[in-house]
Motif scaffolding. Structure first.
Motif, mmCIF file in Angstrom:
data_model
loop_
_atom_site.group_PDB
_atom_site.id
_atom_site.type_symbol
_atom_site.label_atom_id
_atom_site.label_comp_id
_atom_site.label_asym_id
_atom_site.label_seq_id
_atom_site.Cartn_x
_atom_site.Cartn_y
_atom_site.Cartn_z
ATOM 1 N N VAL A 4 -11.596 -33.600 -15.527
ATOM 2 C CA VAL A 4 -12.788 -32.858 -15.913
ATOM 3 C C VAL A 4 -13.136 -33.194 -17.357
ATOM 4 N N LEU A 5 -14.430 -33.152 -17.640
ATOM 5 C CA LEU A 5 -14.890 -33.324 -19.013
ATOM 6 C C LEU A 5 -15.075 -31.925 -19.575
ATOM 7 N N ASP A 6 -14.254 -31.582 -20.551
ATOM 8 C CA ASP A 6 -14.274 -30.249 -21.136
ATOM 9 C C ASP A 6 -14.367 -30.363 -22.645
ATOM 10 N N ASN A 7 -15.497 -29.889 -23.197
ATOM 11 C CA ASN A 7 -15.712 -29.967 -24.643
ATOM 12 C C ASN A 7 -15.578 -31.387 -25.174
ATOM 13 N N GLY A 8 -16.111 -32.334 -24.407
ATOM 14 C CA GLY A 8 -16.130 -33.720 -24.847
ATOM 15 C C GLY A 8 -14.842 -34.486 -24.605
ATOM 16 N N VAL A 9 -13.871 -33.865 -23.957
ATOM 17 C CA VAL A 9 -12.575 -34.504 -23.705
ATOM 18 C C VAL A 9 -12.331 -34.539 -22.203
ATOM 19 N N THR A 10 -11.983 -35.728 -21.680
ATOM 20 C CA THR A 10 -11.629 -35.838 -20.276
ATOM 21 C C THR A 10 -10.146 -35.518 -20.143
ATOM 22 N N ARG A 11 -9.842 -34.597 -19.236
ATOM 23 C CA ARG A 11 -8.441 -34.187 -19.055
ATOM 24 C C ARG A 11 -8.232 -33.696 -17.638
ATOM 25 N N ASP A 12 -6.986 -33.491 -17.282
ATOM 26 C CA ASP A 12 -6.654 -32.897 -15.995
ATOM 27 C C ASP A 12 -6.866 -31.389 -16.093
ATOM 28 N N ALA A 13 -7.333 -30.805 -14.992
ATOM 29 C CA ALA A 13 -7.560 -29.361 -14.988
ATOM 30 C C ALA A 13 -7.098 -28.774 -13.671
ATOM 31 N N THR A 14 -6.564 -27.576 -13.753
ATOM 32 C CA THR A 14 -6.138 -26.848 -12.554
ATOM 33 C C THR A 14 -7.389 -26.233 -11.911
ATOM 34 N N PRO A 15 -7.275 -25.786 -10.672
ATOM 35 C CA PRO A 15 -8.419 -25.116 -10.044
ATOM 36 C C PRO A 15 -8.909 -23.898 -10.851
ATOM 37 N N GLU A 16 -7.963 -23.189 -11.446
ATOM 38 C CA GLU A 16 -8.349 -22.037 -12.256
ATOM 39 C C GLU A 16 -9.124 -22.483 -13.490
ATOM 40 N N GLU A 17 -8.687 -23.568 -14.120
ATOM 41 C CA GLU A 17 -9.391 -24.096 -15.293
ATOM 42 C C GLU A 17 -10.774 -24.615 -14.904
ATOM 43 N N LEU A 18 -10.851 -25.258 -13.735
ATOM 44 C CA LEU A 18 -12.159 -25.719 -13.253
ATOM 45 C C LEU A 18 -13.123 -24.546 -13.080
ATOM 46 N N ALA A 19 -12.619 -23.455 -12.539
ATOM 47 C CA ALA A 19 -13.462 -22.270 -12.358
ATOM 48 C C ALA A 19 -13.911 -21.716 -13.712
ATOM 49 N N GLU A 20 -13.015 -21.705 -14.671
ATOM 50 C CA GLU A 20 -13.357 -21.187 -16.007
ATOM 51 C C GLU A 20 -14.365 -22.099 -16.689
ATOM 52 N N ILE A 21 -14.198 -23.396 -16.548
ATOM 53 C CA ILE A 21 -15.140 -24.357 -17.137
ATOM 54 C C ILE A 21 -16.509 -24.202 -16.476
ATOM 55 N N GLY A 22 -16.541 -24.041 -15.174
ATOM 56 C CA GLY A 22 -17.798 -23.837 -14.467
ATOM 57 C C GLY A 22 -18.493 -22.547 -14.887
ATOM 58 N N ALA A 23 -17.707 -21.484 -15.045
ATOM 59 C CA ALA A 23 -18.270 -20.205 -15.477
ATOM 60 C C ALA A 23 -18.837 -20.316 -16.893
ATOM 61 N N ARG A 24 -18.122 -21.023 -17.759
ATOM 62 C CA ARG A 24 -18.598 -21.225 -19.129
ATOM 63 C C ARG A 24 -19.904 -22.013 -19.139
ATOM 64 N N ALA A 25 -19.969 -23.032 -18.299
ATOM 65 C CA ALA A 25 -21.198 -23.844 -18.219
ATOM 66 C C ALA A 25 -22.368 -23.006 -17.708
#
Length: 158
Positions: A4-25
């Protein structure tokens, strides 16, 4: 794990982190939509301020006087709203009362048309902004609004 691209950094993300990133977006898009809608009001207000400032009633009175003079067939005494403009205007030359009345009415008609156009365009663009599901869709709606406002300013000579 998912990349996932999170705050300009590509990294591995858990399903929970993906949900949090999506909610933030989603929250960021919602905030951007609210800001874009608020800007439409500020843009219209800035045109009103540039066009008439705090002189709305003065311009309405001048328009009424000019229209009355036209209805009279440009005869008789013109109101000071008309005659003062004939004497002191942007051309730097004394003009006729008929010329002044026509100029006042033309300017009033242009502003009345612009007010209606701004209202209609604001409603339409705000609807597009509310319907945006991506930053790109929102940017397109904002771009259309910004182009409209620039054209309106140019039409009014602001």
């Amino acid at each position: 794990m998912t990349k996932v691209l999170d705050n300009g950094v590509t990294r591995d993300a858990t399903p929970e982190e993906l949900a949090e990133i999506g909610a933030r977006a989603a929250l960021e898009l919602t905030a951007a939509i609210a800001a874009a809608i608020a800007k439409t009001y500020a843009d219209v207000d800035s045109i009103y301020t540039a066009a008439v400032g705090q002189r709305t009633q003065e311009y309405a009175d001048a328009e009424a006087a000019a229209r009355s003079f036209v209805v009279s067939g440009y005869s008789g005494s013109a109101s000071e709203y008309v005659s003062d403009y004939a004497l002191q205007n942007a051309t730097g030359e004394v003009q006729t009362n008929a010329w002044a009345a026509d100029q006042i009415i033309a300017r009033a008609d242009a502003f009345h048309a612009a007010k209606l156009a701004m209202r209609s365009a604001r409603f339409a663009r705000q609807a597009q902004m509310r319907e945006a599901t991506t930053a790109e869709e929102l940017a397109s709606a904002i771009g259309g609004w910004d182009d409209f406002i620039a054209a309106t300013r140019a039409q009014l000579g602001l």
